[in-house]
Design a protein around this motif. Structure first.
Motif, mmCIF file in Angstrom:
data_model
loop_
_atom_site.group_PDB
_atom_site.id
_atom_site.type_symbol
_atom_site.label_atom_id
_atom_site.label_comp_id
_atom_site.label_asym_id
_atom_site.label_seq_id
_atom_site.Cartn_x
_atom_site.Cartn_y
_atom_site.Cartn_z
ATOM 1 N N LYS A 37 -0.897 16.866 -2.965
ATOM 2 C CA LYS A 37 0.030 17.984 -3.109
ATOM 3 C C LYS A 37 -0.166 18.673 -4.459
ATOM 4 O O LYS A 37 -0.208 19.903 -4.541
ATOM 5 N N CYS A 38 -0.286 17.857 -5.517
ATOM 6 C CA CYS A 38 -0.476 18.423 -6.856
ATOM 7 C C CYS A 38 -1.797 19.171 -6.939
ATOM 8 O O CYS A 38 -1.878 20.238 -7.561
ATOM 9 N N LEU A 39 -2.855 18.608 -6.332
ATOM 10 C CA LEU A 39 -4.147 19.267 -6.342
ATOM 11 C C LEU A 39 -4.055 20.626 -5.649
ATOM 12 O O LEU A 39 -4.576 21.627 -6.167
ATOM 13 N N LYS A 40 -3.359 20.661 -4.501
ATOM 14 C CA LYS A 40 -3.174 21.941 -3.811
ATOM 15 C C LYS A 40 -2.393 22.915 -4.682
ATOM 16 O O LYS A 40 -2.741 24.104 -4.765
ATOM 17 N N LYS A 41 -1.371 22.420 -5.345
ATOM 18 C CA LYS A 41 -0.570 23.291 -6.219
ATOM 19 C C LYS A 41 -1.399 23.776 -7.401
ATOM 20 O O LYS A 41 -1.340 24.950 -7.777
ATOM 21 N N PHE A 42 -2.199 22.867 -7.999
ATOM 22 C CA PHE A 42 -3.045 23.259 -9.121
ATOM 23 C C PHE A 42 -4.084 24.285 -8.686
ATOM 24 O O PHE A 42 -4.377 25.238 -9.422
ATOM 25 N N LEU A 43 -4.663 24.065 -7.498
ATOM 26 C CA LEU A 43 -5.628 25.040 -6.995
ATOM 27 C C LEU A 43 -4.957 26.393 -6.765
ATOM 28 O O LEU A 43 -5.535 27.448 -7.076
ATOM 29 N N PHE A 44 -3.747 26.352 -6.244
ATOM 30 C CA PHE A 44 -3.017 27.592 -6.031
ATOM 31 C C PHE A 44 -2.746 28.283 -7.362
ATOM 32 O O PHE A 44 -2.955 29.502 -7.516
ATOM 33 N N ASN B 224 0.801 -1.220 0.000
ATOM 34 C CA ASN B 224 0.000 0.000 0.000
ATOM 35 C C ASN B 224 0.833 1.269 0.000
ATOM 36 O O ASN B 224 0.270 2.364 -0.132
ATOM 37 N N LEU B 225 2.134 1.161 0.161
ATOM 38 C CA LEU B 225 2.983 2.346 0.180
ATOM 39 C C LEU B 225 2.930 3.118 -1.144
ATOM 40 O O LEU B 225 2.780 4.340 -1.118
ATOM 41 N N PRO B 226 3.031 2.452 -2.295
ATOM 42 C CA PRO B 226 2.923 3.225 -3.543
ATOM 43 C C PRO B 226 1.569 3.929 -3.682
ATOM 44 O O PRO B 226 1.509 5.080 -4.119
ATOM 45 N N LYS B 227 0.483 3.251 -3.285
ATOM 46 C CA LYS B 227 -0.838 3.876 -3.351
ATOM 47 C C LYS B 227 -0.880 5.097 -2.441
ATOM 48 O O LYS B 227 -1.430 6.142 -2.814
ATOM 49 N N TYR B 228 -0.297 4.961 -1.266
ATOM 50 C CA TYR B 228 -0.258 6.082 -0.325
ATOM 51 C C TYR B 228 0.563 7.236 -0.893
ATOM 52 O O TYR B 228 0.156 8.397 -0.802
ATOM 53 N N SER C 74 0.925 12.490 -3.266
ATOM 54 C CA SER C 74 1.391 13.372 -4.350
ATOM 55 C C SER C 74 0.209 14.004 -5.077
ATOM 56 O O SER C 74 0.282 15.153 -5.514
ATOM 57 N N GLN C 75 -0.912 13.269 -5.212
ATOM 58 C CA GLN C 75 -2.102 13.839 -5.838
ATOM 59 C C GLN C 75 -2.648 14.982 -4.982
ATOM 60 O O GLN C 75 -3.071 16.013 -5.526
#
Length: 180
Positions: free
Chosen positions: A119-126, A107-111, A116-117
């Motif tokens: 973080k990316c979502l926060k960056k995209f929203l920013f 489950n580590l890769p899924k986590y 990362s999704q």
């Protein structure tokens, strides 16, 4: 028991008849037998009592020793069964840790992807908010520039009566009319 006098008289008769020959060995044997007989008659009860006490002490010591040995064997047996139980519990714990490690590794890769999704979502929203703010800022800047431009054009066209600016207004007006 036999009377000592009778034994003495019988011994003298045997010596007189030369059935028993008196020499050093026979005299030592007679003294030894007499000593043993006197010791058993006079000191026998004391020795018997002492030997009885010693035998009771040894018997009690053996009982205590056997009881201690029995307790020790019971404790060893209990420890052995406890050891088997602990060993089986450690095996179960080992299996749980293997399952936990496997689940963690699977489950580590899924986590990591989910993190990362996020973080990316926060960056995209920013970035999206930044673009909206930038667009608003550009619109405001352009509107201010157009406002100033229209004020300059009005000044040049109406107030100063500049011909180029008056012609420009007519061309823009015709284009609007064609669009409508």
């Amino acid at each position: 028991m036999l009377n000592i006098g009778f034994i003495t008289l019988f011994s003298f008769v045997l010596v007189y008849l030369n059935i028993i020959i008196l020499n050093e060995e026979i005299l030592i044997l007679i003294c030894f037998v007499a000593f043993c007989w006197i010791c058993t008659n006079k000191v026998g009860k004391t020795i018997a009592y002492d030997l009885e006490n010693r035998s009771l002490t040894i018997k009690n010591s053996l009982k205590v020793s056997l009881n201690n040995l029995l307790k020790t064997l019971i404790n060893v047996s209990k420890l052995h069964s406890d050891y088997e139980i602990i060993t089986s519990k450690f095996k179960i714990l080992h299996n749980y840790y293997i399952q936990l490690g496997t689940t963690f590794v699977n489950n580590l890769p899924k986590y990591e992807i989910a993190e990362s999704q996020k973080k990316c979502l926060k960056k995209f929203l920013f970035v999206y908010n930044l673009e909206k703010q930038t667009t608003k800022l550009l619109v405001l800047i352009l509107s201010e520039k157009l406002k100033k431009l229209s004020q300059i054009q009005k000044l040049c066209g109406e107030d100063l009566q500049e011909k180029r600016f008056m012609c420009f207004n007519k061309i823009v007006l015709r284009e609007y009319m064609e669009i409508i």
